[in-house]
Write a protein that holds these residues in place. Structure first.
Motif, PDB file in Angstrom:
ATOM      1  N   ILE A 101      -4.637  55.207 -22.723  1.00  0.00           N
ATOM      2  CA  ILE A 101      -5.603  55.071 -21.622  1.00  0.00           C
ATOM      3  C   ILE A 101      -4.825  54.847 -20.329  1.00  0.00           C
ATOM      4  O   ILE A 101      -3.938  53.991 -20.274  1.00  0.00           O
ATOM      5  CB  ILE A 101      -6.562  53.888 -21.886  1.00  0.00           C
ATOM      6  N   LEU A 102      -5.167  55.629 -19.304  1.00  0.00           N
ATOM      7  CA  LEU A 102      -4.396  55.575 -18.063  1.00  0.00           C
ATOM      8  C   LEU A 102      -5.191  54.888 -16.958  1.00  0.00           C
ATOM      9  O   LEU A 102      -6.386  55.152 -16.796  1.00  0.00           O
ATOM     10  CB  LEU A 102      -4.027  56.994 -17.627  1.00  0.00           C
ATOM     11  N   THR A 103      -4.503  54.034 -16.210  1.00  0.00           N
ATOM     12  CA  THR A 103      -5.193  53.345 -15.115  1.00  0.00           C
ATOM     13  C   THR A 103      -5.244  54.214 -13.863  1.00  0.00           C
ATOM     14  O   THR A 103      -6.228  54.218 -13.150  1.00  0.00           O
ATOM     15  CB  THR A 103      -4.497  52.012 -14.787  1.00  0.00           C
ATOM     16  N   GLY A 110      -8.390  59.233 -18.941  1.00  0.00           N
ATOM     17  CA  GLY A 110      -8.083  58.857 -17.559  1.00  0.00           C
ATOM     18  C   GLY A 110      -9.099  59.481 -16.630  1.00  0.00           C
ATOM     19  O   GLY A 110      -9.903  60.333 -17.043  1.00  0.00           O
ATOM     20  N   SER A 111      -9.068  59.077 -15.367  1.00  0.00           N
ATOM     21  CA  SER A 111     -10.023  59.630 -14.407  1.00  0.00           C
ATOM     22  C   SER A 111      -9.601  61.052 -14.022  1.00  0.00           C
ATOM     23  O   SER A 111      -8.519  61.510 -14.386  1.00  0.00           O
ATOM     24  CB  SER A 111     -10.111  58.728 -13.180  1.00  0.00           C
ATOM     25  N   GLU A 129     -11.721  62.988 -19.864  1.00  0.00           N
ATOM     26  CA  GLU A 129     -12.009  62.379 -18.563  1.00  0.00           C
ATOM     27  C   GLU A 129     -12.966  61.197 -18.692  1.00  0.00           C
ATOM     28  O   GLU A 129     -13.947  61.252 -19.423  1.00  0.00           O
ATOM     29  CB  GLU A 129     -12.618  63.447 -17.648  1.00  0.00           C
ATOM     30  N   VAL A 130     -12.644  60.142 -17.973  1.00  0.00           N
ATOM     31  CA  VAL A 130     -13.551  58.987 -17.901  1.00  0.00           C
ATOM     32  C   VAL A 130     -13.789  58.656 -16.429  1.00  0.00           C
ATOM     33  O   VAL A 130     -13.058  59.117 -15.556  1.00  0.00           O
ATOM     34  CB  VAL A 130     -12.955  57.736 -18.601  1.00  0.00           C
ATOM     35  N   ASP A 131     -14.829  57.869 -16.169  1.00  0.00           N
ATOM     36  CA  ASP A 131     -14.991  57.321 -14.824  1.00  0.00           C
ATOM     37  C   ASP A 131     -15.277  55.830 -14.969  1.00  0.00           C
ATOM     38  O   ASP A 131     -15.227  55.292 -16.079  1.00  0.00           O
ATOM     39  CB  ASP A 131     -16.081  58.065 -14.038  1.00  0.00           C
ATOM     40  N   SER A 132     -15.598  55.192 -13.859  1.00  0.00           N
ATOM     41  CA  SER A 132     -15.700  53.727 -13.923  1.00  0.00           C
ATOM     42  C   SER A 132     -16.908  53.268 -14.744  1.00  0.00           C
ATOM     43  O   SER A 132     -17.029  52.088 -15.046  1.00  0.00           O
ATOM     44  CB  SER A 132     -15.749  53.140 -12.517  1.00  0.00           C
ATOM     45  N   ILE A 167      -3.862  55.552  -4.363  1.00  0.00           N
ATOM     46  CA  ILE A 167      -4.179  56.877  -4.903  1.00  0.00           C
ATOM     47  C   ILE A 167      -5.643  56.772  -5.332  1.00  0.00           C
ATOM     48  O   ILE A 167      -6.050  55.728  -5.850  1.00  0.00           O
ATOM     49  CB  ILE A 167      -3.240  57.244  -6.078  1.00  0.00           C
ATOM     50  N   PRO A 168      -6.446  57.812  -5.082  1.00  0.00           N
ATOM     51  CA  PRO A 168      -7.857  57.687  -5.473  1.00  0.00           C
ATOM     52  C   PRO A 168      -8.015  57.613  -6.993  1.00  0.00           C
ATOM     53  O   PRO A 168      -7.087  57.921  -7.734  1.00  0.00           O
ATOM     54  CB  PRO A 168      -8.490  58.987  -4.953  1.00  0.00           C
ATOM     55  N   ASP A 169      -9.221  57.229  -7.409  1.00  0.00           N
ATOM     56  CA  ASP A 169      -9.581  57.281  -8.830  1.00  0.00           C
ATOM     57  C   ASP A 169      -8.808  56.286  -9.685  1.00  0.00           C
ATOM     58  O   ASP A 169      -8.529  56.554 -10.852  1.00  0.00           O
ATOM     59  CB  ASP A 169      -9.297  58.697  -9.380  1.00  0.00           C
ATOM     60  N   SER A 170      -8.434  55.135  -9.109  1.00  0.00           N
ATOM     61  CA  SER A 170      -7.708  54.126  -9.887  1.00  0.00           C
ATOM     62  C   SER A 170      -8.701  53.216 -10.598  1.00  0.00           C
ATOM     63  O   SER A 170      -9.709  52.816 -10.020  1.00  0.00           O
ATOM     64  CB  SER A 170      -6.819  53.279  -8.975  1.00  0.00           C
ATOM     65  N   LEU A 171      -8.389  52.889 -11.842  1.00  0.00           N
ATOM     66  CA  LEU A 171      -9.308  52.096 -12.654  1.00  0.00           C
ATOM     67  C   LEU A 171      -8.624  50.856 -13.209  1.00  0.00           C
ATOM     68  O   LEU A 171      -7.432  50.885 -13.529  1.00  0.00           O
ATOM     69  CB  LEU A 171      -9.804  52.938 -13.841  1.00  0.00           C
ATOM     70  N   GLY A 172      -9.395  49.784 -13.323  1.00  0.00           N
ATOM     71  CA  GLY A 172      -8.964  48.634 -14.104  1.00  0.00           C
ATOM     72  C   GLY A 172      -9.707  48.695 -15.435  1.00  0.00           C
ATOM     73  O   GLY A 172     -10.691  49.426 -15.578  1.00  0.00           O
TER      74      GLY A 172
END
Ligand SMILES: [Zn+2]
Ligand SMILES: [Zn+2]
Length: 552
Positions: A79-81, A105-106, A130-133, A153-158
């Protein structure tokens, strides 16, 4: 470890959760953390690190994944942040060794991963999801929710990882920005929601723990860039992080306002702009970007060069421009070089060297860290934002990540300031095992699963060898002395030094010394051995260095 053995271990530890950082807790780089419960593992991020001068000749450092390789049947997902190289850069080198698990990842993150996989013809082998928040994923007893964070960088997730022990929050790289440019503000409300149910463990970004205050908003950065552009009369050479798409957006805005055309130099900038505009993260107005051959049609005040290489990386466009090795652009008096970036720790010398060269060629330099103009905002939360996320999540346990122990020590102080107890905070090493037992007690096990890294040289991944780098440094410092003698030709000895300047007379003396040894010892083997053994001291007495002696 064999399958049977690992199964036995899972059975003998039915309720232990293990968290193992394989990289990223002793450096800013090669982030990779494993979460393991019963027979299931998830891996968060798989990044690379740029080597410092201690590793001459190495291209990248990667996390040592031998532990994962031995347990790959357990890996459910990577899983990528977000899409920075210190989080995704090792994937194309190591994903096969992990058995090609699906990668989540996003959109932008996956586009950047796919691009790197394609370079190695691996894009068809790996499944990218692909995932989103708002996505939710389930792997065994793990449930993964995401929350949006701000970062450069856009599309960063925790990640919020629910486990039978409670929720673990992994911030990824983050900051809080109420007025971001190419993204929405971080989802603090979601964090508050997790906190209401209790956050068991917080992993948080330490990169800027030693920076006081709160992050400057990207909107403010845009205003400052605009005000600087309004005053520059000649050509502008603008350099930043190529993945900092919001900065490119600001440059586009200001160039439109001040009627400048943009020329892009550097492979990474070109690539990111292409991917970001194809995916809709960046609008590139028609006619604004021009080709290098069109430069001659415009006056200096109508041009801006967007150049990769703000960190002074060898071979980057900016570094080559500074060394006058770049054909597309020669610096001249009247040019202004804007560094809208900060130095990644370790790159300071390369950046200053580059700036010296640019100034010598007549350029004016605008460098954010010195001038503090507000033309750059780091992507990482400074002290007050770090305290805020601890205050919001109120974790039972805390692990500082993304930074060496110097930064983590700062982060720990901040955590203590907002009420966390030191015994509930863990400073980990790469390979440390943080284990949470069935009574929700956390402890770091005495053993570590790995202690080193992998090295990329050219395109080949090799195990780390301290000896090799020690030897390379010695060769670089002391050079090589090659001794050639012929068995059949009496007194034929030739000495050649590499990497050393030695006077002819000294070489003659050394040759005489070798001849003496050859006369004394008869067999080829004895001669070689004695030359290698005893010439070192003699050479040292003559030149003050101990080059590697090679007899051929
Ligand atoms: Zn990042
Ligand atoms: Zn990072």
């Amino acid at each position: 470890m064999s399958k049977d053995k690992s199964r036995k271990e899972a059975v003998s530890r039915p309720a232990a959760l293990r968290i193992i950082p394989l990289g990223g807790v002793e450096e800013v780089g090669k982030n990779c953390t494993v979460f393991e419960f019963q027979g299931d593992s998830i891996v968060v991020d798989l990044g690379l690190d740029f080597p410092d001068p201690d590793f001459p000749g190495a291209r990248y450092l990667l996390p040592d994944i031998s532990y994962l390789k031995n347990n790959k049947q357990k890996i459910r997902a990577l899983i990528l942040t977000h899409g920075h190289l210190d989080h995704i850069g090792a994937i194309s080198y190591l994903i096969r060794d992990l058995g090609n698990p699906p990668i989540f990842g996003s959109k932008l993150t996956l586009a950047l991963v796919e691009d790197r996989l394609r370079e190695k013809n691996l894009d068809k082998e790996v499944s990218l999801k692909e995932v989103d928040s708002n996505s939710v994923l389930y792997f065994g007893k793990f449930k993964i929710n995401f929350f949006r964070v701000n970062h450069n960088i856009p599309d960063s997730l925790g990640l919020a990882i629910s486990t039978p022990f409670g929720t673990i929050i992994h911030t990824g790289d983050f900051k809080f920005d109420e007025n971001p440019v190419d993204q929405l503000p971080a989802e603090k409300d979601k964090l508050k929601g997790y906190a209401r149910n209790g956050v068991f463990l917080l992993f948080s970004d330490s990169t800027n723990a030693d920076v006081p205050g709160k992050a400057i908003s990207e909107k403010t950065v845009g205003q400052m860039i605009d005000s600087i552009f309004s005053k520059i009369k000649g050509r502008i050479i603008f350099t930043s992080f190529s993945t900092l798409i919001s900065r490119t957006y600001q440059v586009i805005e200001s160039c439109q306002k001040y009627q400048r055309k943009i020329v892009v130099f550097g492979l990474s900038s070109k690539k990111i702009i292409k991917i970001a505009s194809e995916l809709g993260y960046l609008k590139t107005p028609p006619g604004l970007f021009i080709k290098p051959e069109e430069i001659k049609n415009f006056r200096d005040q109508e041009l801006l060069f967007l150049v990769s290489g703000s960190q002074g990386t060898e071979g980057s466009a900016m570094s080559r421009i500074a060394k006058k090795e770049f054909h597309g652009l020669k610096i001249k008096p009247g040019d202004t070089v804007v560094f809208s970036s900060s130095a990644i720790p370790g790159n300071e010398i390369a950046i200053y060297g580059m700036m010296n060269n640019l100034i010598d060629q007549g350029a004016e330099i605008i460098y954010e860290p010195i001038l503090g103009l507000g033309i750059h905002s780091s992507g990482h939360a400074p002290a007050e934002d770090l305290k805020e996320i601890i205050n919001i999540t109120k974790p039972q346990f805390f692990v500082p990540i993304h930074g060496g122990h110097y930064l983590q020590a700062y982060h720990i102080k901040l955590a203590e300031e907002v009420g966390l107890r030191r015994e509930n905070i863990f400073m980990l090493y790469n390979g440390s095992i943080l284990e949470i037992d069935k009574d929700r007690r956390a402890r770091v096990l005495p053993q570590r699963v790995v202690k080193t890294a992998l090295i990329v040289e050219g395109e080949t991944v090799r195990p780390f060898s301290g000896e090799i780098f020690k030897e390379r440094k010695k060769l670089a410092e002391d050079g090589i002395c090659v001794v050639r003698f012929e068995e059949k030709v009496k007194n034929f000895v030739r000495i050649k030094f590499y990497g050393l300047q030695i006077e002819k007379n000294t070489i003659k003396e050394i040759e005489k010394r070798v001849i003496k040894l050859i006369i004394k010892y008869k067999s080829r083997r004895d001669r070689e051995e004695m030359v290698e053994m005893s010439l070192g001291d003699f050479v040292f007495s003559k030149i003050g260095k101990r080059p590697r002696i090679v007899v051929i």
